[in-house]
Design a protein around this motif. Structure first.
Motif, PDB file in Angstrom:
ATOM      1  N   HIS A  35       0.558  -1.190  -0.251  1.00 36.94           N
ATOM      2  CA  HIS A  35      -0.386  -0.048   0.105  1.00 36.94           C
ATOM      3  C   HIS A  35       1.158   0.908   0.245  1.00 36.94           C
ATOM      4  CE1 HIS A  35      -3.389   2.920   1.562  1.00 36.94           C
ATOM      5  NE2 HIS A  35      -2.747   2.954   1.918  1.00 36.94           N
ATOM      6  N   ASN A  36       1.736   1.325   0.695  1.00 32.22           N
ATOM      7  CA  ASN A  36       2.582   2.678   0.550  1.00 32.22           C
ATOM      8  C   ASN A  36       3.793   2.861  -0.633  1.00 32.22           C
ATOM      9  OD1 ASN A  36       2.214   2.776   3.436  1.00 32.22           O
ATOM     10  ND2 ASN A  36       3.592   1.901   4.157  1.00 32.22           N
ATOM     11  N   ASP A  37       4.106   1.637  -0.739  1.00 30.00           N
ATOM     12  CA  ASP A  37       4.351   1.582  -2.233  1.00 30.00           C
ATOM     13  C   ASP A  37       4.239   2.686  -3.526  1.00 30.00           C
ATOM     14  OD1 ASP A  37       7.418   0.587  -1.109  1.00 30.00           O
ATOM     15  OD2 ASP A  37       7.002  -1.363  -2.079  1.00 30.00           O
ATOM     16  N   ARG A  38       2.778   1.831  -2.729  1.00 27.57           N
ATOM     17  CA  ARG A  38       1.584   2.566  -4.526  1.00 27.57           C
ATOM     18  C   ARG A  38       1.715   4.177  -3.917  1.00 27.57           C
ATOM     19  NH1 ARG A  38      -1.202  -0.643  -7.676  1.00 27.57           N
ATOM     20  NH2 ARG A  38      -2.239   1.359  -8.990  1.00 27.57           N
ATOM     21  N   TYR A  95      -6.232   2.065  14.239  1.00 27.71           N
ATOM     22  CA  TYR A  95      -6.902   3.769  14.313  1.00 27.71           C
ATOM     23  C   TYR A  95      -5.693   4.270  13.422  1.00 27.71           C
ATOM     24  CZ  TYR A  95      -8.668   1.396  18.628  1.00 27.71           C
ATOM     25  OH  TYR A  95      -9.193   0.501  19.439  1.00 27.71           O
ATOM     26  N   LEU A  96      -4.727   4.056  13.734  1.00 27.25           N
ATOM     27  CA  LEU A  96      -4.362   5.395  12.222  1.00 27.25           C
ATOM     28  C   LEU A  96      -4.681   5.089  11.193  1.00 27.25           C
ATOM     29  CD1 LEU A  96      -1.081   5.046  14.199  1.00 27.25           C
ATOM     30  CD2 LEU A  96      -2.361   7.231  14.151  1.00 27.25           C
ATOM     31  N   THR A  97      -4.777   3.831  10.297  1.00 22.48           N
ATOM     32  CA  THR A  97      -5.020   3.646   9.113  1.00 22.48           C
ATOM     33  C   THR A  97      -6.728   3.936   9.395  1.00 22.48           C
ATOM     34  OG1 THR A  97      -3.702   1.587   9.846  1.00 22.48           O
ATOM     35  CG2 THR A  97      -5.095   1.192   7.971  1.00 22.48           C
ATOM     36  N   GLY A  98      -7.614   3.976  10.332  1.00 25.00           N
ATOM     37  CA  GLY A  98      -9.130   4.450  10.186  1.00 25.00           C
ATOM     38  C   GLY A  98      -9.449   6.140   9.348  1.00 25.00           C
ATOM     39  N   GLY A  99      -7.907   6.580  10.620  1.00 23.93           N
ATOM     40  CA  GLY A  99      -7.800   8.479  10.414  1.00 23.93           C
ATOM     41  C   GLY A  99      -7.385   8.700   8.611  1.00 23.93           C
ATOM     42  N   ALA A 100      -5.950   7.337   8.012  1.00 23.78           N
ATOM     43  CA  ALA A 100      -5.858   7.515   6.949  1.00 23.78           C
ATOM     44  C   ALA A 100      -7.064   7.710   5.626  1.00 23.78           C
ATOM     45  CB  ALA A 100      -4.584   6.200   6.518  1.00 23.78           C
ATOM     46  N   LEU A 133      -0.604  12.981   4.083  1.00 27.19           N
ATOM     47  CA  LEU A 133      -1.022  13.476   5.248  1.00 27.19           C
ATOM     48  C   LEU A 133      -1.717  11.715   5.473  1.00 27.19           C
ATOM     49  CD1 LEU A 133      -3.304  15.412   6.041  1.00 27.19           C
ATOM     50  CD2 LEU A 133      -1.165  15.874   6.759  1.00 27.19           C
ATOM     51  N   ALA A 134      -2.174  11.304   4.336  1.00 25.73           N
ATOM     52  CA  ALA A 134      -2.783   9.181   5.020  1.00 25.73           C
ATOM     53  C   ALA A 134      -1.331   8.577   5.005  1.00 25.73           C
ATOM     54  CB  ALA A 134      -3.931   8.564   3.508  1.00 25.73           C
ATOM     55  N   ARG A 135      -0.607   9.095   3.843  1.00 25.98           N
ATOM     56  CA  ARG A 135       0.568   7.521   4.068  1.00 25.98           C
ATOM     57  C   ARG A 135       1.545   7.962   5.400  1.00 25.98           C
ATOM     58  NH1 ARG A 135       4.852   5.557   4.091  1.00 25.98           N
ATOM     59  NH2 ARG A 135       6.372   5.140   2.616  1.00 25.98           N
ATOM     60  N   GLU A 136       1.146   9.094   5.718  1.00 24.51           N
ATOM     61  CA  GLU A 136       2.463   9.562   7.165  1.00 24.51           C
ATOM     62  C   GLU A 136       1.757   8.962   7.661  1.00 24.51           C
ATOM     63  OE1 GLU A 136       4.063  13.925   6.576  1.00 24.51           O
ATOM     64  OE2 GLU A 136       2.016  13.691   7.681  1.00 24.51           O
ATOM     65  N   LEU A 137       0.412   8.630   7.874  1.00 25.96           N
ATOM     66  CA  LEU A 137      -0.152   7.278   9.184  1.00 25.96           C
ATOM     67  C   LEU A 137      -0.056   5.820   9.149  1.00 25.96           C
ATOM     68  CD1 LEU A 137      -4.190   9.451   9.459  1.00 25.96           C
ATOM     69  CD2 LEU A 137      -1.831   9.529  10.989  1.00 25.96           C
ATOM     70  N   THR A 138       0.416   5.715   7.696  1.00 27.83           N
ATOM     71  CA  THR A 138       0.845   4.135   7.681  1.00 27.83           C
ATOM     72  C   THR A 138       2.426   3.993   7.610  1.00 27.83           C
ATOM     73  OG1 THR A 138       0.813   4.352   5.839  1.00 27.83           O
ATOM     74  CG2 THR A 138      -1.589   3.572   6.425  1.00 27.83           C
ATOM     75  N   ALA A 139       2.933   4.988   7.711  1.00 27.15           N
ATOM     76  CA  ALA A 139       4.670   4.867   7.741  1.00 27.15           C
ATOM     77  C   ALA A 139       5.208   3.413   8.252  1.00 27.15           C
ATOM     78  CB  ALA A 139       4.888   6.242   7.974  1.00 27.15           C
ATOM     79  N   PRO A 263       2.088   9.034  13.336  1.00 22.49           N
ATOM     80  CA  PRO A 263       2.687   9.986  12.041  1.00 22.49           C
ATOM     81  C   PRO A 263       3.527  10.921  12.084  1.00 22.49           C
ATOM     82  CG  PRO A 263       1.030  11.551  13.369  1.00 22.49           C
ATOM     83  CD  PRO A 263       1.028  10.511  14.397  1.00 22.49           C
ATOM     84  N   VAL A 264       4.109   9.170  11.886  1.00 15.00           N
ATOM     85  CA  VAL A 264       5.987   9.316  10.980  1.00 15.00           C
ATOM     86  C   VAL A 264       6.343  10.013   9.531  1.00 15.00           C
ATOM     87  CG1 VAL A 264       8.158   9.392  11.027  1.00 15.00           C
ATOM     88  CG2 VAL A 264       6.671   9.361  13.264  1.00 15.00           C
ATOM     89  N   PRO A 265       6.712  10.756   9.619  1.00 21.94           N
ATOM     90  CA  PRO A 265       7.101  11.091   7.779  1.00 21.94           C
ATOM     91  C   PRO A 265       7.356   9.468   7.434  1.00 21.94           C
ATOM     92  CG  PRO A 265       7.815  13.132   8.712  1.00 21.94           C
ATOM     93  CD  PRO A 265       7.402  12.031   9.496  1.00 21.94           C
ATOM     94  N   ALA A 266       7.792   9.455   6.111  1.00 20.53           N
ATOM     95  CA  ALA A 266       8.266   7.996   5.445  1.00 20.53           C
ATOM     96  C   ALA A 266       9.865   8.158   4.687  1.00 20.53           C
ATOM     97  CB  ALA A 266       7.248   8.004   4.660  1.00 20.53           C
ATOM     98  N   PRO A 267       9.922   7.809   4.639  1.00 16.83           N
ATOM     99  CA  PRO A 267      12.032   7.643   4.886  1.00 16.83           C
ATOM    100  C   PRO A 267      11.840   8.379   3.328  1.00 16.83           C
ATOM    101  CG  PRO A 267      11.359   5.515   5.948  1.00 16.83           C
ATOM    102  CD  PRO A 267       9.756   5.926   5.631  1.00 16.83           C
ATOM    103  N   ALA A 268      13.015   9.159   3.252  1.00 22.09           N
ATOM    104  CA  ALA A 268      12.859   9.974   2.305  1.00 22.09           C
ATOM    105  C   ALA A 268      13.887   9.251   1.272  1.00 22.09           C
ATOM    106  CB  ALA A 268      14.068  10.873   2.290  1.00 22.09           C
ATOM    107  N   GLU A 269      13.988   9.170  -0.580  1.00 27.39           N
ATOM    108  CA  GLU A 269      14.507   8.672  -1.068  1.00 27.39           C
ATOM    109  C   GLU A 269      15.538   7.975  -0.953  1.00 27.39           C
ATOM    110  OE1 GLU A 269      10.565  10.035  -2.754  1.00 27.39           O
ATOM    111  OE2 GLU A 269      12.150  10.649  -1.349  1.00 27.39           O
ATOM    112  N   ALA A 270      16.723   9.280   0.003  1.00 29.06           N
ATOM    113  CA  ALA A 270      17.842   9.346  -0.559  1.00 29.06           C
ATOM    114  C   ALA A 270      18.397   8.584   1.448  1.00 29.06           C
ATOM    115  CB  ALA A 270      18.255  11.212  -0.542  1.00 29.06           C
TER     116      ALA A 270
END
Length: 277
Positions: A35-38, A95-100, A133-139, A263-270
């Motif tokens: 899901h996060n990859d997509r 619960y976080l996924t519900g928010g996402a 914002l949804a991506r951050e919740l499932t990161a 809700p921590v941001p996803a890792p950067a590509e670098a």
């Protein structure tokens, strides 16, 4: 807001039958990684915008998380730490996924109706902001689920464990399987040579051996690039056999490291380190 249907999910749901509680959790972690990859591919311009699919997939993840929690709670687990904390963290993920899901429904409603096919999300504005914002919740979900599964596996009764074993599964292979389960291993193919990379070093020969044994597989072009504008990468995922085998050796205490869930941001590509060759 209307409830999204399961008509077009971002991933296929194939739970082992019958699945043990730990196998369910490892399969759930894999679904979150897909899901996060997509979503990451969408922001990189490498995936089509299918507004209904993102919200429907998030809702399905929430349901699968709750089902996995129910399967765990049906077992006679001791009401002690760290088991109780592991279950609480699984609930937090649900619960976080519900928010996402709510963010993704809002994003669906904010998509420009006049040019949906060419719309590209901007994480700072409009529907792109809702998606990010949804991506951050499932990161952190994949890693948190695997670590919760580790605590639970150590205290499950024998009847609730998988009986699938594989001779020669040493510590190095088990460690790589764990990294795959956590959603940390991706593959690039450059100059006709396979190159493995992520934020920690992964032994290439061990990973190739796991492929040969049918424990992991590569999904071409399913992971975001290392850098903006780069080629899509191949996600390394556990097979059904890999999930079963890992579930039998998941209770080693030295692998336990419970991350925070939030809700921590996803890792950067670098900051991606290539594997040893």
């Amino acid at each position: 807001m209307t409830t999204p249907s399961d008509d077009a999910l971002l991933f296929d749901v194939h739970a082992p039958a019958p699945a043990t509680p730990v196998e369910r959790l490892l399969g759930l972690a894999d679904l979150y990684t897909q899901h996060n990859d997509r979503i990451d591919l969408l922001f990189g311009g490498r995936a089509d915008l299918v507004p209904n699919a993102y919200a429907a997939s998030s809702l399905r993840l929430e349901r699968e998380a709750l089902t996995s929690i129910k399967a765990v709670r049906q077992q006679p687990l001791p009401a002690i730490e760290p088991v109780s904390s592991a279950i609480v963290r699984l609930k937090q993920i649900a619960y976080l996924t519900g928010g996402a899901t709510r963010y993704l429904i809002a994003a669906r409603q904010a998509v420009p109706e006049d040019d949906v096919e060419h719309a590209r999300p901007d994480r700072r504005h409009g529907f792109g902001q809702y998606i990010w914002l949804a991506r951050e919740l499932t990161a952190l979900a994949p890693q948190a689920i695997v670590e919760s599964a580790t605590h639970i596996a150590a205290r499950l009764p024998d009847r609730a464990r998988s009986k699938t074993t594989l001779p020669g599964l040493d510590a190095s292979k088990r460690e790589v399987l764990l990294e795959v389960a956590r959603g940390h291993v991706i593959v690039s193919q450059q100059y006709s040579e396979r190159d493995y990379g992520r934020t920690v070093t992964v032994d290439v020969e061990v990973l190739r051996c796991l492929e040969d044994q049918g424990l992991v597989t590569r999904e071409p072009g399913s992971a975001p690039p290392f850098f903006p504008g780069g080629p899509s990468l191949d996600r390394v995922r556990l097979t059904a056999l890999g999930i079963s085998v890992l579930s039998t050796v998941l209770d080693s205490p030295r692998h336990v490291s419970m991350p925070a869930v939030g809700p921590v941001p996803a890792p950067a590509e670098a900051n991606t380190t290539h594997a040893r060759r």
